[in-house]
Design an enzyme around this catalytic site. Structure first.
Site, PDB file in Angstrom:
ATOM      1  N   CYS A   1       6.753  63.957  83.725  1.00 40.74           N
ATOM      2  CA  CYS A   1       7.832  63.435  82.882  1.00 40.74           C
ATOM      3  C   CYS A   1       8.900  62.830  83.781  1.00 40.74           C
ATOM      4  CB  CYS A   1       8.438  64.539  82.020  1.00 40.74           C
ATOM      5  SG  CYS A   1       9.240  63.875  80.522  1.00 40.74           S
TER       6      CYS A   1
ATOM      7  N   LYS B   1       4.862  73.429  71.410  1.00 37.59           N
ATOM      8  CA  LYS B   1       6.063  73.815  72.165  1.00 37.59           C
ATOM      9  C   LYS B   1       7.297  73.499  71.344  1.00 37.59           C
ATOM     10  CE  LYS B   1       8.745  72.269  76.014  1.00 37.59           C
ATOM     11  NZ  LYS B   1       9.033  71.157  76.831  1.00 37.59           N
TER      12      LYS B   1
ATOM     13  N   CYS C   1      12.524  63.197  82.834  1.00 36.57           N
ATOM     14  CA  CYS C   1      13.875  63.723  82.573  1.00 36.57           C
ATOM     15  C   CYS C   1      14.455  64.509  83.750  1.00 36.57           C
ATOM     16  CB  CYS C   1      13.891  64.553  81.296  1.00 36.57           C
ATOM     17  SG  CYS C   1      12.609  65.794  81.204  1.00 36.57           S
TER      18      CYS C   1
ATOM     19  N   LYS D   1       5.347  68.562  70.370  1.00 40.74           N
ATOM     20  CA  LYS D   1       6.561  69.041  71.026  1.00 40.74           C
ATOM     21  C   LYS D   1       7.745  68.740  70.121  1.00 40.74           C
ATOM     22  CE  LYS D   1       9.178  68.441  75.300  1.00 40.74           C
ATOM     23  NZ  LYS D   1       9.187  67.785  76.619  1.00 40.74           N
TER      24      LYS D   1
ATOM     25  N   ARG E   1      17.177  73.099  80.627  1.00 36.28           N
ATOM     26  CA  ARG E   1      17.946  71.935  81.062  1.00 36.28           C
ATOM     27  C   ARG E   1      19.015  72.330  82.076  1.00 36.28           C
ATOM     28  NH1 ARG E   1      17.632  68.807  75.190  1.00 36.28           N
ATOM     29  NH2 ARG E   1      15.352  68.594  75.256  1.00 36.28           N
TER      30      ARG E   1
ATOM     31  N   SER F   1      12.160  78.228  77.571  1.00 37.54           N
ATOM     32  CA  SER F   1      13.292  78.886  78.228  1.00 37.54           C
ATOM     33  C   SER F   1      14.182  79.682  77.276  1.00 37.54           C
ATOM     34  CB  SER F   1      14.113  77.832  78.968  1.00 37.54           C
ATOM     35  OG  SER F   1      14.519  76.800  78.078  1.00 37.54           O
TER      36      SER F   1
END
Ligand code: PBG
Ligand code: ZN
Length: 324
Positions: free
Chosen positions: A117, A246, A119, A193, A203, A272
């Protein structure tokens, strides 16, 4: 007198023989966060027990994991420099490429998966290239995703896991890999997702909170069941080898439905925020932590998961070891 199940619950060995769902260390993939430097192991405030590690520390961790029989990891990179296109992830000596090479060199038996990814590598924190109007440009992102896949493949990764939910990503990556001689490299798609509040702590670790907007143009609405199934089936048709749901706790119904709608193996990502909830409750003695963690892992398998990606994986491996 008439409840036959009662009789079979009395003897613990019989109870174990009849247990329909079992959790084993082989079910897990453990996420690791790699950053540059040396001797760095920084605990994440929102996720006690989870660390950002420099590569030397990651290698030590791999040795501990393999002693526990935990032989699969998924890597996330935290680069020194982030820019608009995530250049670090497109370079052969970027943080992830280096990590994969070193880990495979020292621990050839470790099954290494990479999250594919942008990000974590972009300064704006979005999962791809951004247009003038502040939206992600799908097709431009497909092009650089293909480049990132080749970087991971060359570094020796065992499986790639594209997580950006771009349209056409699976067919693009499959064709790219096949064309470059990596026909045997599997793709685990983050196929369903959701745009979720449960990613908050991640994050923090990956320092990837979007600087503007959110991810709802490319991640799914939690309210949509049929779309959730269709997204995974689309990735199956595009050539994914493993599908994923997810987050997982609030979406166990979706796991079961996709499992029943496909013949592909299913992964779940126990994210998380889900980890943080149990961790914080456990640290405050509100729940019996080990027991609740196990109960939760069993729920994933009962719903149909073949693979569990979880920050609890190492603790679970320890618990399973102690049980023996
Ligand atoms: C990258 C990625 C994310 C997670 C896994 N891969 C973050 C996101 O979509 O914001 C989340 C994992 C977690 O919360 O544990 N796209
Ligand atoms: Zn992303």
């Amino acid at each position: 007198m008439f409840d036959r199940f009662r009789r079979t619950r009395i003897n613990p060995t019989l109870r174990n023989l009849l247990r329909e769902t079992k959790v084993s260390v082989d079910d897990f993939i453990y996420p690791l966060f790699v950053r540059s430097g040396e001797g760095i192991k920084t605990e994440v405030a929102s996720m006690p027990g989870v660390y950002q590690m420099s590569l030397d520390e990651v290698l030590k961790e791999c040795s501990e994991l393999s002693k526990l029989g935990l032989n699969s990891i998924i890597l996330f990179g935290i680069p020194d420099v982030k820019d608009s296109i995530g250049s670090d992830s497109l370079c052969e000596h970027g943080i992830i490429a280096n990590a994969v090479r070193e880990i495979k060199k020292e621990y050839p038996d470790m099954f290494v998966v990479t999250d594919l990814c942008f990000c974590e590598y972009t300064d704006h924190g979005h999962c791809g290239i951004i247009d003038e109007n502040e939206t992600v440009n799908n097709d431009a992102t497909l092009e650089i995703s293909a480049q990132q896949a080749i970087i991971h493949a060359k570094a020796g990764v065992d499986m790639i896991a594209p997580s950006g939910m771009m349209d056409g990503i699976i067919v693009t990556l499959r064709e790219t890999l096949d064309g470059a001689g990596y026909e045997n490299l599997p793709i685990m798609s983050y196929s369903t997702k959701f745009a979720s509040g449960y990613y908050g702590p991640f994050r923090d670790v990956a320092e990837s909170t979007p600087s503007f907007g959110d991810r709802s143009s490319y991640q799914m609405d939690p309210a949509n069941r049929r779309e959730a199934i269709a997204e995974s089936i689309s990735d199956e048709l595009q050539g994914a080898d493993i599908l994923m749901v997810k987050p997982v706790l609030a979406y166990l119904d979706i796991v079961r439905e996709i499992k029943d709608a496909t013949s592909l193996p299913m992964a779940v990502y126990n994210v998380s925020g889900e980890y943080a909830m149990l961790k914080m409750a456990g640290m405050n003695d509100l729940i019996d932590y080990d027991r609740v963690v196990m109960e939760t892992m069993i729920s994933f398998k009962r719903a149909g998961a073949d693979i569990i990606i979880s920050y609890h994986a190492k603790e679970v491996a320890l618990m399973l070891k102690d049980q023996k």
